[in-house]
Scaffold this active site. Sequence first.
Site, PDB file in Angstrom:
ATOM      1  N   GLU A 187       0.837  -1.254   0.076  1.00 15.60           N
ATOM      2  CA  GLU A 187       0.227  -0.003  -0.013  1.00 15.60           C
ATOM      3  C   GLU A 187       0.896   1.204  -0.006  1.00 15.60           C
ATOM      4  O   GLU A 187       2.020   1.507   0.361  1.00 15.60           O
ATOM      5  CB  GLU A 187      -0.931   0.030   1.209  1.00 15.60           C
ATOM      6  CG  GLU A 187      -1.858  -1.098   1.382  1.00 15.60           C
ATOM      7  CD  GLU A 187      -2.919  -0.734   2.449  1.00 15.60           C
ATOM      8  OE1 GLU A 187      -2.519  -0.336   3.506  1.00 15.60           O
ATOM      9  OE2 GLU A 187      -3.883  -1.418   2.296  1.00 15.60           O
TER      10      GLU A 187
ATOM     11  N   HIS B  33       4.320  -0.393  14.353  1.00 15.71           N
ATOM     12  CA  HIS B  33       2.693  -0.573  13.868  1.00 15.71           C
ATOM     13  C   HIS B  33       2.135  -1.048  15.170  1.00 15.71           C
ATOM     14  O   HIS B  33       1.006  -1.725  14.705  1.00 15.71           O
ATOM     15  CB  HIS B  33       2.981  -1.500  12.855  1.00 15.71           C
ATOM     16  CG  HIS B  33       3.716  -0.970  11.714  1.00 15.71           C
ATOM     17  ND1 HIS B  33       3.385   0.318  10.928  1.00 15.71           N
ATOM     18  CD2 HIS B  33       4.982  -1.483  10.916  1.00 15.71           C
ATOM     19  CE1 HIS B  33       4.290   0.124   9.945  1.00 15.71           C
ATOM     20  NE2 HIS B  33       5.328  -0.734   9.954  1.00 15.71           N
TER      21      HIS B  33
ATOM     22  N   ARG C   1     -12.698  -8.841  15.846  1.00 15.99           N
ATOM     23  CA  ARG C   1     -12.474  -9.446  17.241  1.00 15.99           C
ATOM     24  C   ARG C   1     -12.530  -8.072  18.029  1.00 15.99           C
ATOM     25  O   ARG C   1     -12.842  -7.111  17.588  1.00 15.99           O
ATOM     26  CB  ARG C   1     -11.369 -10.047  17.491  1.00 15.99           C
ATOM     27  CG  ARG C   1     -10.182  -9.331  17.096  1.00 15.99           C
ATOM     28  CD  ARG C   1      -8.908  -9.833  17.206  1.00 15.99           C
ATOM     29  NE  ARG C   1      -7.676  -9.354  16.842  1.00 15.99           N
ATOM     30  CZ  ARG C   1      -7.051  -8.170  17.138  1.00 15.99           C
ATOM     31  NH1 ARG C   1      -7.639  -7.365  18.006  1.00 15.99           N
ATOM     32  NH2 ARG C   1      -5.941  -7.540  16.389  1.00 15.99           N
TER      33      ARG C   1
END
Length: 683
Positions: free
Chosen positions: A205, A240, A297
């Site tokens: 990306e 991240h 989740r």
Amino acid sequence: MSRSTPFDTLLVANRGEIACRVMRTARAMGLRTVAVYSDADANARHVREADEAIRLGPAAARESYLKVEAVVEAAKRSGAGAIHPGYGFLSENGAFVEALDAAGIVFVGPPASAIAAMGDKSAAKARMANAGVPLVPGYHGDDQDDALLRAEADKIGYPVLLKASAGGGGKGMRVVESGEGFQAALDGCRRESQAAFGDQRMLIEKYLTQPRHVEVQVFCDSHGAGVYLFERDCSVQRRHQKVLEEAPAPGMSEGLRREMGEAAVRAAKEIGYVGAGTVEFLLDADGSFYFMEMNTRLQVEHPVTEMITGQDLVEWQLRVAMGEELPLAQNELTITGHSFEARLYAEDPEQDFLPATGTLTRFAMDLEGAELDPARVRLDSGVATGDAVSMHYDPMLAKLIVHGNDRAQALATLNRALAALDVQGVVTNRAFLQRLATHPAFQACELDTRFIEKNEATLFAPKQYSTEEYAGAALVGLHQLARECESDSPWDRHDGFRLNAPHTIRIALCDPAHAQDDDDSEAVVVVEGTREREDAAWHLTIGSETLTARLDSLEGDAVAITLDGHRRRLQARLVGEGSERNVVVIVDPRGETRLFWRRIDAIDHGRQEAESTLTAPMHGTVVALLVEPGARVEKGMPLMVMEAMKMEHTMAAPADGHVASFHFQAGDTVGQGDVLLEFAADD
């Protein structure tokens, strides 16, 4: 068994703070709770707090928490009608959900089809495009040829983000700044992705240089209803992985909040979602936002949403899993105040955030002493005093969550709560969290996903110590000496006792990082006074300045230090290994001070020089040897790669020289302090 079947026993297929949290909510709903554990967690807090617990297997996650058949068998053995997966481990494993369906056990989460739809990041991008959710430019194709991936990255334009197609949680993810570094980054991402997910596929990306990471909490029931419980800003990240989170996101207009929220609900409904989920977006400076991924989740940072909405999201999960409708409609949900969450990790920020292991000799928070409202401060932890922190799992120990009427008040509460958090025995990032929370750029809401990198110089700047900090450290060390001396004999005393004269002690203080440097790095404090009366004062001389000082012990490690009439309450202690307790740690809402402390009026036996060796900085596994034995190397050149707590760490050459031999091979397990290789530096 259908999804609408109620259940009275819940098994939590996870560990740590999330297992403890889920069981607490389940018990409040009248459910019986079952924990599962590995050999490493036999005495863990979540096991102690459960109504019953069942062993899964050895310490390695793949042989215990990730073993589907073992978890299903544990549910059958305990009579559990439902399983809550927490986050991580099997929480986004479609095969696990299918196994539970086949066994007639309710999965507290979405159907396997929804997990599959979002588990493959490339396919998910196509689904989101169909749902009208904006996407970041990138490559999500099936062709995984190295040359093709490199060509696609060149076409997109650097920097690009390499991301594991089956991944999450920052595993198998790297930013690539130029084409020259692409192949090495690709190889590293594939190794991490294979180890974590058993899948090497990558997507690419465009990496936005100043985006914010804003995610929306969504909830859907099995009756077709869906809502969003507003957004969280998770921009402060390291590798991240999120470090600080807050809700609501600063600077969000009502229009943008509604637009992002509605896009998130569309994304969830596109895949037939049921339960709690998080749709993650990149928010650009111009207000444009782009879909990143959906976590199928409950998220680690869900408590900040609970704080501002007043809703228990775990209870919502359980009720939806029982077939009930959502407790509230969209127009009934409101935002009250502001909330922060800080993730407490067993890691050393001063050593490139290396994971830490050990035993927690103390794990507590002094809410009363810090004058903090228990309704505004919450500590979700999976550990307690006496627990061991192992190398086998994620190093997160706890989450500290606070609430305030507005962002400024919540931030002030966070600083006070971090100062009141007392963790000993294991190195943590607590002090680093305080530096983040007190950083002017963070306080001014200057947020993007590279916040830590951009502010690295100030976040890790050498600390400049004040006269008050030197004085406080000298007093704490002196106080500890006096407490450890139980003899009445003047010959056994260590507090500077002199017959018919004031006590006099000379203390040298310096930053622990410079404890082996020349004496020029030290500040000298001359302490004079008497301790024959508890209320007696000391006189401290630092350079040309003299202060009247006093230290009063409070409960635990809390002390009150008074300098020239200015009294401050703080946490203070001496730390170190064995008898070498020679580092003073002082913590207050302004931050943490650490100073190496030594007497220089006694016999000085000198200090040992630091030995430069390539030893394992933590327990872990050797992943790869990057050079051949005998190879010539330059300082800083990568020599080998280790993996611990799901993250890779590269060992580099400490100087120009050559590698004589390696002591371990790829796949070997090493202990902290093990000598990894023989290295000969050039003269």
